[in-house]
Design an enzyme around this catalytic site. Structure first.
Site, PDB file in Angstrom:
ATOM      1  N   HIS A   2     -28.629  15.413  34.686  1.00  0.00           N
ATOM      2  CA  HIS A   2     -27.970  16.707  35.065  1.00  0.00           C
ATOM      3  C   HIS A   2     -26.679  16.615  33.964  1.00  0.00           C
ATOM      4  O   HIS A   2     -26.331  17.813  33.531  1.00  0.00           O
ATOM      5  CB  HIS A   2     -27.508  16.769  36.294  1.00  0.00           C
ATOM      6  CG  HIS A   2     -26.578  17.877  36.767  1.00  0.00           C
ATOM      7  ND1 HIS A   2     -25.230  17.503  36.973  1.00  0.00           N
ATOM      8  CD2 HIS A   2     -26.601  19.180  36.932  1.00  0.00           C
ATOM      9  CE1 HIS A   2     -24.580  18.659  37.049  1.00  0.00           C
ATOM     10  NE2 HIS A   2     -25.494  19.529  37.101  1.00  0.00           N
ATOM     11  N   GLU A   4     -27.622  17.756  30.684  1.00  0.00           N
ATOM     12  CA  GLU A   4     -27.735  19.189  30.508  1.00  0.00           C
ATOM     13  C   GLU A   4     -26.727  19.953  30.299  1.00  0.00           C
ATOM     14  O   GLU A   4     -26.689  20.887  29.518  1.00  0.00           O
ATOM     15  CB  GLU A   4     -28.513  19.736  32.031  1.00  0.00           C
ATOM     16  CG  GLU A   4     -28.846  21.224  32.107  1.00  0.00           C
ATOM     17  CD  GLU A   4     -28.354  21.532  33.688  1.00  0.00           C
ATOM     18  OE1 GLU A   4     -27.666  22.523  33.759  1.00  0.00           O
ATOM     19  OE2 GLU A   4     -29.123  20.991  34.362  1.00  0.00           O
ATOM     20  N   HIS A   5     -25.712  19.834  30.869  1.00  0.00           N
ATOM     21  CA  HIS A   5     -24.381  20.259  31.026  1.00  0.00           C
ATOM     22  C   HIS A   5     -24.021  20.144  29.413  1.00  0.00           C
ATOM     23  O   HIS A   5     -23.410  21.056  28.738  1.00  0.00           O
ATOM     24  CB  HIS A   5     -23.270  19.714  31.654  1.00  0.00           C
ATOM     25  CG  HIS A   5     -23.380  20.304  33.175  1.00  0.00           C
ATOM     26  ND1 HIS A   5     -22.302  20.753  33.753  1.00  0.00           N
ATOM     27  CD2 HIS A   5     -24.368  20.604  33.965  1.00  0.00           C
ATOM     28  CE1 HIS A   5     -22.600  21.235  35.051  1.00  0.00           C
ATOM     29  NE2 HIS A   5     -24.085  21.038  34.951  1.00  0.00           N
ATOM     30  N   GLU A  18     -17.790  19.758  41.044  1.00  0.00           N
ATOM     31  CA  GLU A  18     -19.030  20.264  41.491  1.00  0.00           C
ATOM     32  C   GLU A  18     -19.832  19.317  42.733  1.00  0.00           C
ATOM     33  O   GLU A  18     -20.204  19.949  43.789  1.00  0.00           O
ATOM     34  CB  GLU A  18     -20.097  20.097  40.360  1.00  0.00           C
ATOM     35  CG  GLU A  18     -21.426  20.878  40.719  1.00  0.00           C
ATOM     36  CD  GLU A  18     -22.324  20.823  39.581  1.00  0.00           C
ATOM     37  OE1 GLU A  18     -23.649  21.602  39.881  1.00  0.00           O
ATOM     38  OE2 GLU A  18     -21.876  20.725  38.281  1.00  0.00           O
TER      39      GLU A  18
END
Length: 426
Positions: A67, A70-71, A143
């Site tokens: 993840h 991905e960012h 987040e």
């Protein structure tokens, strides 16, 4: 390109595997205006233990790195803002990571060729710095804290964590604050170079496109990379036990009505008479019929005010196990758990019930066949999960029968379960 018609629906898929291993699927629909594109790598949060490309030793990377990566791919060395690039062309852009894949996508009717080239460019040109990685840690930490306040997120993540001993599916996709703070730019490059090779990726394009022109654009771009097809990636395998790791847990959050879940851990390798690709659907059908929105059991619990909303059931595929999660809101969560376990002692369903559920699935498949996003996701998910495109979804559903369902009912063990309750703050 090879033409692959999907049976019983008006959908054609054109396929080509490029010299560097990239699989390209294009499904043209000239009766729509929009174009939907996904570019996916078969790399999600489950792949934490692997042998990096060019190495011979298994390593373990921090949780949440797929993840995080991905960012980070939205950072471009020349300073181009990916979001701004697409928005200036009236195009929606997004990305997402789950347990088994990471996907980059855009959707819009205009500037298709320009958008496609840029999608390939920004995904294929990683640029990580110590400063960008450090900055990202702060963003993702916020987040994670946001998700920790969401009761249903905590419910599903908590019960999944408690169900498994070793399998990495037990961990949240996003990782933990502790794990993401261990990530380095070197870790990111290691994961990128291992999993973002084109031979581990799939590009799916659906909508109003010219197949021949589109594949030539892709080939021209990929040939410039001059990459050879890579060797298969070596992943860790996990000897997961049939028992659950923890039988029950309760937490307190800012909720008015308690949230409750019970999860059954089922060894699907023992169900050898049913194709593994069908077992998840059979289980979903079974638990939907027994506990779902239209079930007598669910309606009875509502009438008795044991539950305040419908019961949701979800089947999670974890290699040799399936995890069936049953969740709802209940002012009497322990009574709900007790009633579910008692009710599921008898899993009997009738052939008529199964046929009704099959009709609903077929209707959904027909509806999906006319939506370019649904077609795209069907192709992408098939290829990522099974390394093949199923062309006969409706025929597969039609082949489901009461004998196979009864075989599954007879051979599954619901004794391995775990409970999770999110109570109001005291």
């Amino acid at each position: 390109m090879k033409k692959i018609p999907l049976s019983k629906v008006d959908v054609d898929v054109f396929y080509e595997k490029l010299d560097n291993g990239l699989e390209v699927y294009i499904s043209p629909k000239n009766n729509v205006n929009n174009i939907y594109v996904t570019y996916s790598t078969k790399y999600g949060s489950n792949q934490n233990d692997f042998v990096p490309i060019g190495k011979n030793k298994m390593i373990t990377v921090p949780l949440g790195i797929a993840h995080f990566l991905e960012h980070q791919l939205f950072n471009q060395e020349d300073g181009t803002d990916v979001m701004t690039f697409f928005s200036e062309r009236g195009t929606d852009v997004n990305a997402n990571t789950n347990k088994i894949k990471t996907t980059y996508l855009f959707s819009g009717p205009d500037f298709f060729e320009e958008n496609l080239k840029f999608l390939l460019e920004y995904v294929e040109k990683p640029y990580f710095t110590d400063d960008s990685v450090q900055k990202e840690k702060g963003i993702i930490e916020q987040e994670i804290k946001m998700y920790q306040d969401k009761p249903f997120t905590r419910l599903y993540e908590g019960i999944t964590y408690n169900a498994f001993h070793k399998h990495p599916i037990k961990y949240p996709v996003i990782g933990t604050i502790e794990s993401i703070n261990k990530i380095t730019k070197e870790d990111l490059y290691t994961c990128y170079n291992t999993f973002y090779h084109p031979s581990n990726m799939v590009l799916v394009i659906t909508g109003n496109v010219d197949c021949e022109k589109t594949i030539e654009i892709i080939k021209e771009h990929e040939n410039k990379r001059n990459l050879e097809k890579a060797k298969p990636i070596k992943l860790e395998t996990y000897n997961e036990e049939d028992t659950v790791a923890k039988k029950s847990e309760e937490i307190n959050l800012n909720v008015t009505i308690p949230k409750v879940a019970i999860a059954f851990k089922i060894n699907v390798e023992k169900l050898k008479k049913v194709p593994k690709t069908e077992i998840t659907t059979y289980l979903q059908m079974l638990f939907s019929l027994k506990l779902g929105v239209t079930s007598e059991f669910g309606e009875k619990l509502k009438e008795e005010r044991i539950i305040t909303t419908s019961i949701d059931s979800y089947v999670l595929d974890a290699d040799k196990h399936a995890l069936v999660i049953v969740a709802t809101e209940s002012k009497e969560p322990k009574e709900f758990i007790k009633r579910v376990k008692k009710y599921l002692v008898d899993l009997t369903i009738t052939e008529e019930e199964l046929e009704r559920r099959k009709k609903a699935y077929i209707s959904e498949a027909l509806f999906a066949s006319d939506r370019i996003i649904r077609i795209n996701h069907k192709i992408m998910n098939n290829v990522v999960k099974y390394n093949k495109l199923f062309t006969n979804d409706i025929e597969i559903i039609e082949s489901y029968n009461i004998d196979k369902m009864n075989y599954i009912i007879k051979n599954i063990n619901l004794d391995n379960y775990t409970n999770y309750i999110v109570n109001p703050l005291k």
